[in-house]
Design an enzyme around this catalytic site. Structure first.
Site, PDB file in Angstrom:
ATOM      1  N   ASN A 208       0.850  -1.203   0.000  1.00 18.85           N
ATOM      2  CA  ASN A 208       0.000   0.000   0.000  1.00 18.85           C
ATOM      3  C   ASN A 208       0.883   1.250   0.000  1.00 18.85           C
ATOM      4  O   ASN A 208       2.099   1.150   0.002  1.00 18.85           O
ATOM      5  CB  ASN A 208      -0.948  -0.033   1.208  1.00 18.85           C
ATOM      6  CG  ASN A 208      -0.184  -0.146   2.508  1.00 18.85           C
ATOM      7  OD1 ASN A 208       0.604   0.727   2.847  1.00 18.85           O
ATOM      8  ND2 ASN A 208      -0.381  -1.255   3.227  1.00 18.85           N
ATOM      9  N   ASP A 277      -3.868  -6.366   4.707  1.00 20.55           N
ATOM     10  CA  ASP A 277      -4.909  -7.231   5.286  1.00 20.55           C
ATOM     11  C   ASP A 277      -4.860  -8.647   4.728  1.00 20.55           C
ATOM     12  O   ASP A 277      -5.278  -9.586   5.390  1.00 20.55           O
ATOM     13  CB  ASP A 277      -6.283  -6.609   5.036  1.00 20.55           C
ATOM     14  CG  ASP A 277      -6.462  -5.347   5.874  1.00 20.55           C
ATOM     15  OD1 ASP A 277      -5.966  -5.336   7.013  1.00 20.55           O
ATOM     16  OD2 ASP A 277      -7.059  -4.373   5.374  1.00 20.55           O
ATOM     17  N   LYS A 287       9.753 -16.587 -10.639  1.00 25.20           N
ATOM     18  CA  LYS A 287       8.936 -15.530 -11.244  1.00 25.20           C
ATOM     19  C   LYS A 287       7.827 -16.148 -12.108  1.00 25.20           C
ATOM     20  O   LYS A 287       8.108 -17.029 -12.930  1.00 25.20           O
ATOM     21  CB  LYS A 287       9.830 -14.630 -12.101  1.00 25.20           C
ATOM     22  CG  LYS A 287       9.083 -13.465 -12.706  1.00 25.20           C
ATOM     23  CD  LYS A 287       9.985 -12.632 -13.594  1.00 25.20           C
ATOM     24  CE  LYS A 287       9.167 -11.614 -14.357  1.00 25.20           C
ATOM     25  NZ  LYS A 287       9.949 -10.918 -15.366  1.00 25.20           N
ATOM     26  N   PHE A 321      -4.224   2.816  14.797  1.00 27.44           N
ATOM     27  CA  PHE A 321      -4.498   3.829  13.771  1.00 27.44           C
ATOM     28  C   PHE A 321      -5.621   3.300  12.890  1.00 27.44           C
ATOM     29  O   PHE A 321      -5.706   2.092  12.662  1.00 27.44           O
ATOM     30  CB  PHE A 321      -3.247   4.080  12.907  1.00 27.44           C
ATOM     31  CG  PHE A 321      -2.377   5.176  13.453  1.00 27.44           C
ATOM     32  CD1 PHE A 321      -1.654   4.985  14.618  1.00 27.44           C
ATOM     33  CD2 PHE A 321      -2.287   6.401  12.805  1.00 27.44           C
ATOM     34  CE1 PHE A 321      -0.862   5.991  15.142  1.00 27.44           C
ATOM     35  CE2 PHE A 321      -1.496   7.427  13.316  1.00 27.44           C
ATOM     36  CZ  PHE A 321      -0.777   7.220  14.486  1.00 27.44           C
ATOM     37  N   LYS A 335     -13.407  -0.003  15.572  1.00 24.73           N
ATOM     38  CA  LYS A 335     -12.111  -0.703  15.714  1.00 24.73           C
ATOM     39  C   LYS A 335     -11.584  -0.588  17.143  1.00 24.73           C
ATOM     40  O   LYS A 335     -10.966  -1.523  17.659  1.00 24.73           O
ATOM     41  CB  LYS A 335     -11.082  -0.114  14.744  1.00 24.73           C
ATOM     42  CG  LYS A 335     -11.305  -0.628  13.340  1.00 24.73           C
ATOM     43  CD  LYS A 335     -10.404   0.007  12.332  1.00 24.73           C
ATOM     44  CE  LYS A 335     -10.897  -0.367  10.944  1.00 24.73           C
ATOM     45  NZ  LYS A 335     -10.200   0.316   9.873  1.00 24.73           N
TER      46      LYS A 335
HETATM   47  O1  C5P Z   1      -8.633  -2.882  10.850  1.00 26.03           O
HETATM   48  P1  C5P Z   1      -7.628  -1.942  10.333  1.00 26.03           P
HETATM   49  O2  C5P Z   1      -6.580  -2.588   9.494  1.00 26.03           O
HETATM   50  O3  C5P Z   1      -8.138  -0.714   9.677  1.00 26.03           O
HETATM   51  O4  C5P Z   1      -6.927  -1.425  11.675  1.00 26.03           O
HETATM   52  C1  C5P Z   1      -5.855  -0.567  11.647  1.00 26.03           C
HETATM   53  C2  C5P Z   1      -5.032  -0.747  12.895  1.00 26.03           C
HETATM   54  O5  C5P Z   1      -4.785  -2.130  13.130  1.00 26.03           O
HETATM   55  C3  C5P Z   1      -3.658  -0.142  12.735  1.00 26.03           C
HETATM   56  O6  C5P Z   1      -3.223   0.307  14.007  1.00 26.03           O
HETATM   57  C4  C5P Z   1      -2.822  -1.290  12.192  1.00 26.03           C
HETATM   58  O7  C5P Z   1      -1.441  -1.141  12.481  1.00 26.03           O
HETATM   59  C5  C5P Z   1      -3.431  -2.470  12.919  1.00 26.03           C
HETATM   60  N1  C5P Z   1      -3.411  -3.717  12.144  1.00 26.03           N
HETATM   61  C6  C5P Z   1      -2.701  -4.809  12.616  1.00 26.03           C
HETATM   62  N2  C5P Z   1      -2.680  -5.975  11.916  1.00 26.03           N
HETATM   63  C7  C5P Z   1      -3.366  -6.099  10.778  1.00 26.03           C
HETATM   64  C8  C5P Z   1      -4.112  -5.013  10.289  1.00 26.03           C
HETATM   65  C9  C5P Z   1      -4.093  -3.845  10.994  1.00 26.03           C
HETATM   66  O8  C5P Z   1      -2.063  -4.683  13.667  1.00 26.03           O
HETATM   67  N3  C5P Z   1      -3.331  -7.243  10.133  1.00 26.03           N
END
Ligand code: C5P
Length: 398
Positions: A208, A277, A287, A321, A335
């Protein structure tokens, strides 16, 4: 960071004198009021007018200027200083101050000040390693004077070695450290930053737009405030913050194992990283060829690192965050509850001046007790200050 701080910048006669201009620019940009004192030798390298124009304050060169002395002379300069910085600090000035000699405007003012004094020495490597110089430096250090050590490099005299003036950014960082309130002293803070990369094959990945700037700013500011900082960072183009332990990771799985291995030693965890995610179900070891005609990639959900921490029985203070493009407040509040956080920083990443890859941010802070706070557009350093102010206040009553 330095708003309303009065800094006296002493400039000595070394070839690195021009770098004091860059330091002054950093100080004034951070809000400091800078008053420059130049030694006679410094004026051989740079004209006082340069400092005068850029600091918008008269430059002091002469101890016996009666008009200036009546207005803002050496005693009033010494009294008003929040911090004294001497850049470049020559072997001569350090020797004189260590010996208690006060025979010009700079040495007299240093002698009269009660403020912290930070030296950034620069000299020939043989002068630097000379036991006379070393003893003078040790004497001053023992008395509480601060030093920004010179670095190794090519010296103006043609030699190579220790004695090159530290980068103006490092001197600036030490100046901010010297002035910062150490309200996080004794606390260990783990911060995650940047994106993660989920590899598809040896040349391709899913990621990202996170630059890591918010997490790195938090690490820098937490360290300035006295915390011991561990920064677990995905791939970024940023320089490691001074005095911070940085652990580099690539994927969410790596980030999770580094976080989990360290979390029990931490008082606070701030998860500023934009963790991917999803990751490919399998990484191709070679590759994937164009003619393989792969049009879909099967994905699997990554573990939620933060939610995992939220489920710990004895957990540190947790700050998450939420980067959102819509329904900011609702998504963030959800969240906060779902991940069992103490605080969440919500920012709208659809705006050009906030969120990913810029130096500014605006955010809404939500807290476990149901309260919230809005932070208008500000630099990521300033937002870090706001976030850490809240952490400090809430840690105290936890
Ligand atoms: O659910 P979302 O991804 O929007 O949540 C964001 C928060 O969760 C951020 O603080 C991010 O660092 C953390 N996060 C995490 N592990 C993930 C996804 C997000 O710790 N797999």
């Amino acid at each position: 960071m330095l708003t309303n701080k009065k800094i006296i910048l002493g400039v000595c006669g070394g070839i690195a004198a021009y770098k004091a201009i860059e330091l002054m620019r950093l100080l004034t940009k951070a809000g400091a009021e800078v008053h420059v004192i130049m030694t006679r030798a410094a004026q051989e390298f740079i004209a006082p007018l340069t400092f005068q124009t850029l600091s918008s304050n008269p430059v002091h060169t002469d101890l016996f200027n009666l008009i200036a002395e009546r207005e803002i002379g050496h005693i009033s300069l010494a009294d008003c200083a929040d911090l004294f910085i001497i850049v470049p600090a020559t072997a001569n000035i350090i020797g004189k101050i260590a010996a208690g000699i006060a025979d010009d405007m700079l040495t007299t003012t240093v002698m009269a000040t009660k403020s912290p004094v930070l030296f950034a020495p620069a000299m020939n490597v043989n002068m630097f390693t000379n036991p006379i110089y070393q003893e003078n430096e040790q004497k001053l250090r023992r008395m509480g004077y601060l030093f920004e050590a010179p670095v190794n490099g090519s010296l103006a005299c043609g030699w190579h070695g220790e004695g090159k003036l530290a980068a103006p950014e490092s001197v600036f960082e030490s100046a901010v450290m010297a002035l910062a309130n150490k309200d996080l002293a004794g606390k260990t803070i783990l911060i995650t930053a940047g994106p993660t990369r989920e590899e598809i094959d040896p040349v391709r990945y899913i990621s990202n737009h996170s630059s890591g700037k918010m997490g790195y700013a938090l690490a820098r500011v937490a360290r300035r405030r006295g915390a011991q900082v561990l920064l677990i960072s995905g791939p970024t183009a940023l320089a490691n913050p001074d005095g911070v332990q940085v652990i580099n990771v690539i994927s969410a799985a790596e980030m999770q194992s580094e976080v989990n291995a360290r979390v029990t030693a931490c008082d606070v965890v701030i998860k500023a990283a934009a963790v991917a995610d999803y990751r490919p179900v399998a990484r191709n070891s070679t590759k994937i060829k164009k003619n393989a005609a792969v049009t879909t990639i099967d994905l699997v959900k990554n573990p939620d690192i933060l939610a995992g921490l939220g489920g710990m029985s004895l957990r540190p203070f947790l700050v998450g965050f939420a980067a959102e493009t819509d329904a900011l407040a609702e998504n963030a509040a959800k969240k906060l509850t779902e991940k069992n956080l103490d605080m969440i920083v919500a920012n709208d990443v659809s705006q050009a001046d906030a969120g990913f890859n810029v130096d500014t941010n605006r955010a809404l802070l939500f807290f476990k007790d149901g309260s919230s706070r809005s932070c208008d557009l500000m630099s990521k350093d300033q937002l870090s200050m706001e976030i850490l102010d809240q952490v400090v206040a809430r840690l105290a009553v936890r």
